[in-house]
Scaffold this motif. Structure first.
Motif, PDB file in Angstrom:
ATOM      1  N   HIS A 116     -37.662 -43.427 -15.029  1.00  0.00           N
ATOM      2  CA  HIS A 116     -37.489 -42.290 -14.858  1.00  0.00           C
ATOM      3  C   HIS A 116     -36.962 -40.958 -14.572  1.00  0.00           C
ATOM      4  CE1 HIS A 116     -37.153 -43.752 -19.375  1.00  0.00           C
ATOM      5  NE2 HIS A 116     -35.883 -42.258 -19.202  1.00  0.00           N
ATOM      6  N   THR A 117     -38.310 -41.642 -12.967  1.00  0.00           N
ATOM      7  CA  THR A 117     -39.334 -40.618 -12.214  1.00  0.00           C
ATOM      8  C   THR A 117     -38.059 -40.470 -10.541  1.00  0.00           C
ATOM      9  OG1 THR A 117     -40.443 -41.216 -11.634  1.00  0.00           O
ATOM     10  CG2 THR A 117     -40.904 -39.839 -13.481  1.00  0.00           C
ATOM     11  N   ASP A 118     -38.162 -41.901 -10.892  1.00  0.00           N
ATOM     12  CA  ASP A 118     -37.384 -42.447  -9.592  1.00  0.00           C
ATOM     13  C   ASP A 118     -35.002 -42.321  -8.949  1.00  0.00           C
ATOM     14  OD1 ASP A 118     -35.899 -44.058  -7.014  1.00  0.00           O
ATOM     15  OD2 ASP A 118     -37.790 -44.941  -6.825  1.00  0.00           O
ATOM     16  N   PRO A 119     -34.682 -40.781  -8.442  1.00  0.00           N
ATOM     17  CA  PRO A 119     -33.336 -40.673  -8.491  1.00  0.00           C
ATOM     18  C   PRO A 119     -32.654 -41.957  -8.104  1.00  0.00           C
ATOM     19  CG  PRO A 119     -34.837 -40.028  -7.031  1.00  0.00           C
ATOM     20  CD  PRO A 119     -35.748 -40.373  -7.306  1.00  0.00           C
ATOM     21  N   GLU A 120     -33.197 -42.801  -7.151  1.00  0.00           N
ATOM     22  CA  GLU A 120     -32.295 -43.611  -7.159  1.00  0.00           C
ATOM     23  C   GLU A 120     -31.702 -44.909  -8.275  1.00  0.00           C
ATOM     24  OE1 GLU A 120     -32.720 -45.739  -3.443  1.00  0.00           O
ATOM     25  OE2 GLU A 120     -33.381 -43.639  -2.328  1.00  0.00           O
ATOM     26  N   LEU A 121     -33.173 -44.864  -9.027  1.00  0.00           N
ATOM     27  CA  LEU A 121     -33.319 -46.163 -10.048  1.00  0.00           C
ATOM     28  C   LEU A 121     -32.323 -45.127 -11.415  1.00  0.00           C
ATOM     29  CD1 LEU A 121     -36.998 -47.124  -9.661  1.00  0.00           C
ATOM     30  CD2 LEU A 121     -34.934 -48.573  -8.759  1.00  0.00           C
ATOM     31  N   PHE A 122     -33.091 -43.688 -11.687  1.00  0.00           N
ATOM     32  CA  PHE A 122     -32.072 -43.236 -12.805  1.00  0.00           C
ATOM     33  C   PHE A 122     -31.107 -43.180 -12.732  1.00  0.00           C
ATOM     34  CE2 PHE A 122     -31.050 -39.345 -15.090  1.00  0.00           C
ATOM     35  CZ  PHE A 122     -31.714 -39.489 -15.744  1.00  0.00           C
ATOM     36  N   ALA A 123     -30.477 -43.245 -11.388  1.00  0.00           N
ATOM     37  CA  ALA A 123     -28.857 -43.361 -11.377  1.00  0.00           C
ATOM     38  C   ALA A 123     -28.194 -43.975 -11.965  1.00  0.00           C
ATOM     39  CB  ALA A 123     -28.370 -42.345 -10.192  1.00  0.00           C
ATOM     40  N   ARG A 124     -28.410 -45.295 -11.688  1.00  0.00           N
ATOM     41  CA  ARG A 124     -28.057 -46.815 -11.725  1.00  0.00           C
ATOM     42  C   ARG A 124     -28.311 -47.244 -13.316  1.00  0.00           C
ATOM     43  NH1 ARG A 124     -31.955 -50.606  -7.557  1.00  0.00           N
ATOM     44  NH2 ARG A 124     -30.949 -52.014  -9.497  1.00  0.00           N
ATOM     45  N   MET A 126     -19.769 -44.392 -15.740  1.00  0.00           N
ATOM     46  CA  MET A 126     -19.631 -43.226 -15.089  1.00  0.00           C
ATOM     47  C   MET A 126     -20.134 -43.584 -13.880  1.00  0.00           C
ATOM     48  SD  MET A 126     -19.360 -40.301 -16.521  1.00  0.00           S
ATOM     49  CE  MET A 126     -19.031 -39.821 -18.431  1.00  0.00           C
ATOM     50  N   GLN A 127     -20.032 -43.481 -13.002  1.00  0.00           N
ATOM     51  CA  GLN A 127     -21.331 -43.255 -11.793  1.00  0.00           C
ATOM     52  C   GLN A 127     -21.764 -41.804 -11.950  1.00  0.00           C
ATOM     53  OE1 GLN A 127     -21.146 -45.645  -9.955  1.00  0.00           O
ATOM     54  NE2 GLN A 127     -19.964 -46.904 -11.531  1.00  0.00           N
ATOM     55  N   THR A 128     -23.351 -41.788 -11.931  1.00  0.00           N
ATOM     56  CA  THR A 128     -24.256 -40.668 -11.610  1.00  0.00           C
ATOM     57  C   THR A 128     -24.728 -40.525  -9.593  1.00  0.00           C
ATOM     58  OG1 THR A 128     -25.108 -40.808 -13.798  1.00  0.00           O
ATOM     59  CG2 THR A 128     -26.080 -39.871 -11.655  1.00  0.00           C
TER      60      THR A 128
END
Lengths: 161, 161
Positions: free
Chosen positions: B38-46, B53-55
């Protein structure tokens, strides 16, 4: 210095259907002056809180996505508060609010500065929490006194801007 | 890859007394792994959002007082979201949430990661808004599908951490 303090009264209403407090207060100042008094940390520290309370700002970035933290002290006791700024845009501030003494309690606050013309502004403040119990405890805490005294100090400050 | 996606179901409840949605979902991962996702942006976007949907994360500081902003795109359409992190501490995230298409709508979200032991965690998510109408519109929008698909992707991601 306090001669105009009681010209305007704050209205505080508890919503019956959602755990919200709404406050309304008129000021003899423009929306831009109100915004400045809420976002400039030196000005904010001069008016917020009840009489006799000294506010020290520890962290302050009053922009969308920014953060804030201050301590208020009186008679040797200190009370900490913190939150983040969700939105700071023309005439509107949305921010979170927590009293460090109750770290699980979070309020979502929305401030709107309504331009009444002729250098006058109506402040609409809404505070939302997740339970009626929490909302009503806050109302019963005597917060009206602190809010009223703070806004009277804000009257005086705005007259100097 | 999606073999474990349906092992756990998300429970979504609308509170009758306050404009809150509560979601509960179990994961085969530790609270620390959930926090990282939930806090690592690369993981969250996945994992966030419905299938297809692409984040793209535009701004991210998942610390107390930080901020976040991302856009999600599918079939040439883009949807923006932003908010601030009120509190990021062990087992708990409190943040604000706005869909840019409805800029006046702000939700206050609280996530808690409950350690169930044996490498399992129960996520408790609460979303608070200031009206039942706004809350019920969101429920009626089909958000359950996106939430369920996102958590299925999170299952897969957690299995790789």
């Amino acid at each position: 210095m306090n001669t105009i303090s009681n010209r305007h009264q704050v209205t505080i209403e508890a919503d019956h259907t959602v755990p919200v407090i709404r406050m309304t207060r008129d000021f003899d100042a423009t929306p831009a002056q109100l915004m400045r008094a809420h976002t400039d940390p030196e000005l904010f520290a001069r008016w917020v809180g009840p009489n006799g309370m000294q506010t020290k700002v520890l962290d302050w970035d009053a922009t969308t996505g920014g953060r804030w933290r201050y301590v208020a002290g009186r008679d040797g006791e200190e009370y900490g508060f913190h939150g983040c700024f969700h939105d700071v845009s023309e005439g509107r501030i949305v921010q979170t609010f927590t009293f460090d003494g109750q770290p699980d309690g979070v309020a979502l606050e929305t401030l709107r500065f309504e331009d009444l013309g002729d250098g006058r502004t109506r402040l609409h403040a809404q505070s939302l929490v997740d339970s009626f119990e929490g909302r009503d405890q806050w109302l019963a805490s005597g917060m009206q006194t602190g809010v009223g005294e703070g806004y009277a100090k804000l009257d005086d400050l705005l007259a100097q801007l």
